[in-house]
Design a protein around this motif. Structure first.
Motif, PDB file in Angstrom:
ATOM      1  N   VAL A  82       7.607 -17.967   2.507  1.00  0.00           N
ATOM      2  CA  VAL A  82       6.202 -17.768   2.857  1.00  0.00           C
ATOM      3  C   VAL A  82       5.935 -16.309   3.161  1.00  0.00           C
ATOM      4  O   VAL A  82       4.944 -15.722   2.728  1.00  0.00           O
ATOM      5  N   GLY A  83       6.813 -15.692   3.933  1.00  0.00           N
ATOM      6  CA  GLY A  83       6.666 -14.290   4.305  1.00  0.00           C
ATOM      7  C   GLY A  83       7.991 -13.744   4.797  1.00  0.00           C
ATOM      8  O   GLY A  83       8.905 -14.502   5.140  1.00  0.00           O
TER       9      GLY A  83
ATOM     10  N   GLN B 145       9.161 -22.438   3.821  1.00  0.00           N
ATOM     11  CA  GLN B 145       8.460 -23.719   3.863  1.00  0.00           C
ATOM     12  C   GLN B 145       9.218 -24.713   2.986  1.00  0.00           C
ATOM     13  O   GLN B 145       9.468 -24.437   1.809  1.00  0.00           O
TER      14      GLN B 145
ATOM     15  N   ALA C  59       3.009 -14.419  13.496  1.00  0.00           N
ATOM     16  CA  ALA C  59       1.667 -14.654  12.955  1.00  0.00           C
ATOM     17  C   ALA C  59       1.508 -13.969  11.603  1.00  0.00           C
ATOM     18  O   ALA C  59       0.884 -14.528  10.681  1.00  0.00           O
ATOM     19  N   GLU C  60       2.068 -12.777  11.465  1.00  0.00           N
ATOM     20  CA  GLU C  60       1.981 -12.065  10.187  1.00  0.00           C
ATOM     21  C   GLU C  60       2.735 -12.817   9.097  1.00  0.00           C
ATOM     22  O   GLU C  60       2.262 -12.917   7.961  1.00  0.00           O
TER      23      GLU C  60
ATOM     24  N   LYS D 196       3.310 -16.012   8.936  1.00  0.00           N
ATOM     25  CA  LYS D 196       2.548 -17.208   8.591  1.00  0.00           C
ATOM     26  C   LYS D 196       1.377 -16.882   7.669  1.00  0.00           C
ATOM     27  O   LYS D 196       0.968 -17.711   6.846  1.00  0.00           O
ATOM     28  N   SER D 197       0.848 -15.674   7.791  1.00  0.00           N
ATOM     29  CA  SER D 197      -0.281 -15.272   6.946  1.00  0.00           C
ATOM     30  C   SER D 197       0.174 -14.773   5.577  1.00  0.00           C
ATOM     31  O   SER D 197      -0.653 -14.412   4.736  1.00  0.00           O
ATOM     32  N   GLY D 198       1.495 -14.744   5.354  1.00  0.00           N
ATOM     33  CA  GLY D 198       2.006 -14.358   4.043  1.00  0.00           C
ATOM     34  C   GLY D 198       2.517 -12.938   3.939  1.00  0.00           C
ATOM     35  O   GLY D 198       2.737 -12.441   2.828  1.00  0.00           O
ATOM     36  N   LEU D 199       2.752 -12.265   5.074  1.00  0.00           N
ATOM     37  CA  LEU D 199       3.278 -10.904   5.039  1.00  0.00           C
ATOM     38  C   LEU D 199       4.592 -10.845   4.279  1.00  0.00           C
ATOM     39  O   LEU D 199       5.493 -11.656   4.508  1.00  0.00           O
TER      40      LEU D 199
END
Length: 370
Positions: free
Chosen positions: A128-129, A140, A251-252, A254-257
């Motif tokens: 994911v990131g 994931q 958090a980054e 999870k956002s796809g960083l």
């Protein structure tokens, strides 16, 4: 995270997989190449025996109870790289939907990732990131049901507190490693290892990378990143990247960083590192199609018996900064950004020349045995 330059010499200590060769981009490849905390490469390894493996009798009653509670949320990670090599590591779920954390080096360069649970179920997984410099990745799994997970702690543990790791080293499957926290914000001692780590006395080994470090409440406080062992393979110290519930990095991710590190496509040879005249980072090999290859840099030449027949280029400075070792060169590269350019001064058989190179994302290069 601010990097403080360390002059610690790692030569007396065998890092992780023994005598290895470092290079400008953090990638591990078998027994000769290394960079940022390797995936524990294994052509054959013991697969998950399920939940029937006995828990070590040395564990206290409290530790045994904690281990039984957190083990179902811990996993074994197997990966197949683009070059056909395999790797084995650890990880742990942080949500009931199948999000899990691991060390980035465990999945770096993976073509196929499989996650095996304590119940011996196997799930395909995708990235994911990730943050390569921090050595953390978020995966994931593909599942329709819910999975057990570990909550992230609200704060880091304090020095002296007990910690528990769960991992897959030494042929074990999701077994406990008990210890205490020795230091916060520990220095890596190498430019290609993450700074600001937790140092622990837990006897970790290759295979534990990516697994959880837990406090006594069963909350995850870190992701296992690397270990130091002596010449006999005995663990000297273990390190983990700290994670907490308020961590911005999570958090980054999870956002796809997907934050990579700069590279030019070199392997270093640590056997001769810093021992040349003049001393510098000895290039062991060059990645095909990389900026280094296009610039005409060359590494060691070997005979049919794999013995060194001759040296290629030795990096003696980066942008005018003297580099007496591979670690110095890696440090200078890592200080810069992808897309920038650097000027290397290389020595080849006593003749020096300046080479200007663009920095590219490490993940854009295909590393294999040079």
């Amino acid at each position: 995270m601010t990097r403080r330059r360390s002059r610690f010499s790692p030569w007396p200590v065998v890092l992780l997989l023994g005598a290895l060769a470092a290079y400008l981009s953090p990638q591990w490849n078998g027994s000769q190449l290394f960079g940022l905390t390797p995936p524990e490469v294994s052509s054959s390894h013991r697969t998950a025996p399920g939940a029937d493996v006995p828990i070590p009798a040395a564990l206290s009653a409290d530790a045994r109870k904690l281990f039984n509670e957190v083990r179902p949320a811990s996993v074994q990670i197997e990966q197949l790289g683009t070059d056909g090599s395999g790797g084995l590591g650890s990880g742990f779920f942080i949500s009931d939907t199948g999000l899990l954390l691991t060390a980035y080096h465990v999945v770096d360069g993976a073509r196929i990732i499989r996650v095996r649970t304590v119940s011996d179920k196997v799930f395909p997984a995708s990235v994911v990131g990730f943050d390569n410099a921090a050595d953390v990745a978020l995966l994931q799994i593909q599942t329709r049901g819910k999975v057990p997970f570990l909550p992230l702690a609200a704060r880091l543990p304090r020095v002296g507190e007990k910690v528990l790791a769960v991992g897959n080293s030494r042929g074990d499957f999701l077994q406990p490693r008990r210890g205490r926290l020795l230091a916060l914000n520990a220095e890596a001692g190498r430019a290609d290892f993450p700074e600001g780590t937790l140092e622990m006395s837990a006897p970790l080994a290759p295979g534990d990378s990516g697994g959880p470090i837990l406090n006594t409440a069963g909350q995850a406080v870190g992701v296992v990143s690397y270990v130091r062992v002596d010449g006999d393979g005995n663990t000297l110290s273990s390190y983990a990247v700290p994670v907490t519930s308020g961590e911005g990095l999570i958090a980054e991710l999870k956002s796809g960083l997907k934050r990579d590190v700069p590279a030019i496509g070199l392997y270093f040879d640590t056997v001769h590192d810093g021992a040349t005249n003049p001393p510098g980072g000895v290039i062991g090999g060059v990645v095909q199609g990389s900026p280094a290859a296009r610039a005409g840099l060359i590494g060691l030449t070997r005979g049919a018996d794999q013995n060194v027949k001759g040296f290629g280029d030795v990096i003696v400075s980066v942008d005018g900064v003297r580099t007496r070792s591979a670690d110095d060169a890696i440090y200078e590269i890592r200080r810069r950004q992808i897309g920038q350019t650097v000027t290397l001064t290389v020595d080849r058989n006593g003749v020096r020349r300046a080479v200007r190179l663009p920095l590219v994302a490490k993940g854009s290069l295909s590393f294999s045995q040079p």
